[in-house]
Design a protein around this motif. Structure first.
Motif, PDB file in Angstrom:
ATOM      1  N   PRO A   1     -12.556   3.754  -4.666  1.00  0.00           N
ATOM      2  CA  PRO A   1     -12.632   2.463  -5.374  1.00  0.00           C
ATOM      3  C   PRO A   1     -13.390   2.604  -6.698  1.00  0.00           C
ATOM      4  O   PRO A   1     -14.280   3.444  -6.834  1.00  0.00           O
ATOM      5  CB  PRO A   1     -13.438   1.569  -4.416  1.00  0.00           C
TER       6      PRO A   1
ATOM      7  N   ALA B   1       0.831  -1.205   0.000  1.00  0.00           N
ATOM      8  CA  ALA B   1       0.000   0.000   0.000  1.00  0.00           C
ATOM      9  C   ALA B   1       0.867   1.259   0.000  1.00  0.00           C
ATOM     10  O   ALA B   1       0.566   2.244  -0.694  1.00  0.00           O
ATOM     11  CB  ALA B   1      -0.924  -0.009   1.220  1.00  0.00           C
TER      12      ALA B   1
ATOM     13  N   THR C   1      -7.311  -4.305  -4.382  1.00  0.00           N
ATOM     14  CA  THR C   1      -8.076  -3.225  -3.733  1.00  0.00           C
ATOM     15  C   THR C   1      -9.168  -3.778  -2.806  1.00  0.00           C
ATOM     16  O   THR C   1      -9.809  -3.010  -2.095  1.00  0.00           O
ATOM     17  CB  THR C   1      -8.728  -2.279  -4.758  1.00  0.00           C
TER      18      THR C   1
ATOM     19  N   ARG D   1      -3.770   5.867   1.105  1.00  0.00           N
ATOM     20  CA  ARG D   1      -4.162   7.290   1.189  1.00  0.00           C
ATOM     21  C   ARG D   1      -3.139   8.096   1.991  1.00  0.00           C
ATOM     22  O   ARG D   1      -2.774   9.207   1.618  1.00  0.00           O
ATOM     23  CB  ARG D   1      -5.553   7.418   1.820  1.00  0.00           C
TER      24      ARG D   1
ATOM     25  N   TRP E   1      -5.086  -1.641   4.088  1.00  0.00           N
ATOM     26  CA  TRP E   1      -4.452  -1.322   2.812  1.00  0.00           C
ATOM     27  C   TRP E   1      -4.875   0.076   2.329  1.00  0.00           C
ATOM     28  O   TRP E   1      -4.043   0.908   1.995  1.00  0.00           O
ATOM     29  CB  TRP E   1      -4.821  -2.403   1.792  1.00  0.00           C
ATOM     30  N   TRP E   2      -6.175   0.348   2.340  1.00  0.00           N
ATOM     31  CA  TRP E   2      -6.663   1.640   1.830  1.00  0.00           C
ATOM     32  C   TRP E   2      -6.133   2.809   2.656  1.00  0.00           C
ATOM     33  O   TRP E   2      -5.753   3.845   2.112  1.00  0.00           O
ATOM     34  CB  TRP E   2      -8.196   1.654   1.830  1.00  0.00           C
ATOM     35  N   ASP E   3      -6.111   2.636   3.984  1.00  0.00           N
ATOM     36  CA  ASP E   3      -5.636   3.730   4.841  1.00  0.00           C
ATOM     37  C   ASP E   3      -4.187   4.079   4.528  1.00  0.00           C
ATOM     38  O   ASP E   3      -3.804   5.254   4.472  1.00  0.00           O
ATOM     39  CB  ASP E   3      -5.761   3.354   6.324  1.00  0.00           C
TER      40      ASP E   3
ATOM     41  N   PRO F   1      -9.427  -2.108   4.910  1.00  0.00           N
ATOM     42  CA  PRO F   1      -9.041  -0.765   5.382  1.00  0.00           C
ATOM     43  C   PRO F   1      -7.557  -0.611   5.714  1.00  0.00           C
ATOM     44  O   PRO F   1      -7.008   0.474   5.551  1.00  0.00           O
ATOM     45  CB  PRO F   1      -9.912  -0.542   6.629  1.00  0.00           C
TER      46      PRO F   1
END
Lengths: 316, 316
Positions: A295, A241, A267, A278, A273-275, A271
């Motif tokens: 997404p 990430a 993807t 970002r 990974w996404w956090d 969370p």
């Protein structure tokens, strides 16, 4: 064609969308009248190609699929997404990395002869970007980078409300931008490019290298193990990430797009990974450079929707 | 205006170009009739601003300079390059990092009131890119990134034959893309961004840190020492070139432009530097991604030529 009944009276203005994927062929038809509001397929069919397939088999299968879905009704234009490098201007496939026989194949010309209507061809990263921009998560913005994070990491740009392909059709290759020159070696010969750190198979490989005898076969398995508290899996997922986030931050500094749209299997990692994507992206971008990372709306159908967008304005 | 004598008969179609630099103000006038072939200034004047200058002084000095060069002749339009962030659409200066008083200043509006003709304003990275593309080293290409490597590292894009500014006017910031996350800390708060490694003052700082008591004050001095065989200067210069090269290679993978045009003091560093920039850039770019890296044609006047290009099509 303001009268909706014209659809019934003249069921003739159909678009055919074709997606030549690495392992699957998808075709769909759409009514031109309905496309601008609440677009929906009139027919849609996907076939998984057998191992050892070649270009001739794929082409013949796809043409048969197109005729089956059209069922004798006239078609206005054919939009095509191809999973490999394409010369968009001429509609020639340069090659496929997965299927033999596609080298310098005049796909647009062959399909125009077959269907007798205009055909437009682009690669799957560009069509997916176009599909998400025109019909999906990127509707209404002026500029975005669509990124697919899966077995590889690729991307496609919308800049100023249209596809930006670059002077050789190679734009969008975020996967082979370098984010750590001291990182691990990628198959491409460089160290620390985004794909080497962020793609699913490389995550699984890095896990196996650290936990001998307890390998996880896929990026998905690494993500699940991370969610269940596996410390090594967690650090690998976080580095994936981070690498993608630095690549996104660099892209933001270079181009200052409004939006990044992320699709592909990795993807789904959750969370954690996404956090980190970002966080790293905004840390890398200058404070004056703003953007949103969201997404993708479509899963497998993004290229197909882009194929529609390629030809929606084309007149016979 | 096909008749060249119209120039003499109606010496009225003049463009005024203004460049608000960090430490200097430049104005020039150009005949509209002559601009398309062998453009040359009819008049050109540069003033170095005193320390402690402010926006009011700069604006009044520049307006006086413009009237002096026009000498009572009518002007068709005024193109303006500004050394700081600008909102191109409204022609408002966001701020200057060097001179107080420019915050949210409506420069286009103020100059339109003064000269009574259309005015267009853009920042110096974009105008320099436009100037090199329209009149200089980048003539005839469809896409380029202009990069200035000087006390800072900045850039401006031409994509599809026009300026690409990004959704906030922040595009082109190659200087703050990250090429080595373990590199030295930049004033921007990140490690290993291109500007931290490639700019002149940072090269001099790194030299001083390694050779106590034998400091070199500028990037130029480091480049000269490197050319004379100073091993430490050579390694610092090489790292500067490497960092810029990786940044360029990343830009090539992201956007696939035809050309990179490099200007600014550091580009005078000689073949050691240029060879390493090119090597690192092509090593970083994918093998299918091709481009050329060349020196800028204009030195200080690139933004002024871009200011001309901003307004050459503008009609009163």
């Amino acid at each position: 064609m303001n009268n909706p009944s014209s659809l019934t009276l003249h069921p003739s203005s159909l678009l055919l969308a074709l997606d030549f994927g690495g392992t699957k062929l998808t075709a769909a038809v759409l009514s031109v009248d309905r496309q601008l509001k609440q677009p929906a397929w009139l027919a849609h069919k996907r076939i998984f190609t057998p191992a050892g397939t070649d270009a001739r088999y794929e082409l013949e299968t796809m043409i048969a699929l197109g005729h089956e879905l059209l069922a004798g009704r006239p078609v206005t234009a054919v939009g095509v997404s191809f999973g490999g490098p394409v010369d968009h201007a001429s509609g020639t496939v340069r090659l496929s990395h997965h299927v033999p026989g596609w080298h310098n194949f005049p796909l647009q010309q062959r399909l125009e002869a077959e269907f007798g209507v205009p055909v437009r061809v682009d690669n799957d990263a560009n069509t997916a970007a176009l599909g998400e921009w025109r019909f999906g998560a990127g509707r209404g913005v002026n500029s975005l980078l669509y990124i697919t994070v899966s077995t590889g990491v690729g991307g496609g740009w919308i800049l100023g409300g249209q596809s930006w392909r670059g002077h050789e059709g190679m734009a969008g290759e975020i996967g082979h931008t370098v984010v750590d020159p001291n990182g691990p070696m990628c198959l491409c010969g460089k160290r620390g490019c985004v794909e080497r750190l962020a793609s699913g198979p490389y995550m699984a490989q890095d896990y196996r290298a650290q936990v001998q005898g307890h390998g996880l076969a896929t990026g998905k398995a690494v993500a699940e193990a991370a969610a269940n508290g596996d410390v090594i899996a967690r650090s690998i997922l976080q580095r994936s990430a981070w690498a993608l986030g630095v690549g996104i931050g660099n892209a933001a500094n270079f181009i200052n797009p409004q939006l990044f749209v992320l699709g592909g299997g990795v993807t789904k990692a959750g969370p954690l990974w996404w956090d980190e994507v970002r966080r790293a992206a905004h840390e890398t971008a200058m404070p004056e450079v703003h953007f949103t990372i969201i997404p993708a709306q479509f899963a497998d159908d993004a290229p197909l929707w882009g194929a529609v967008a390629l030809v929606e304005g084309v007149q016979q």
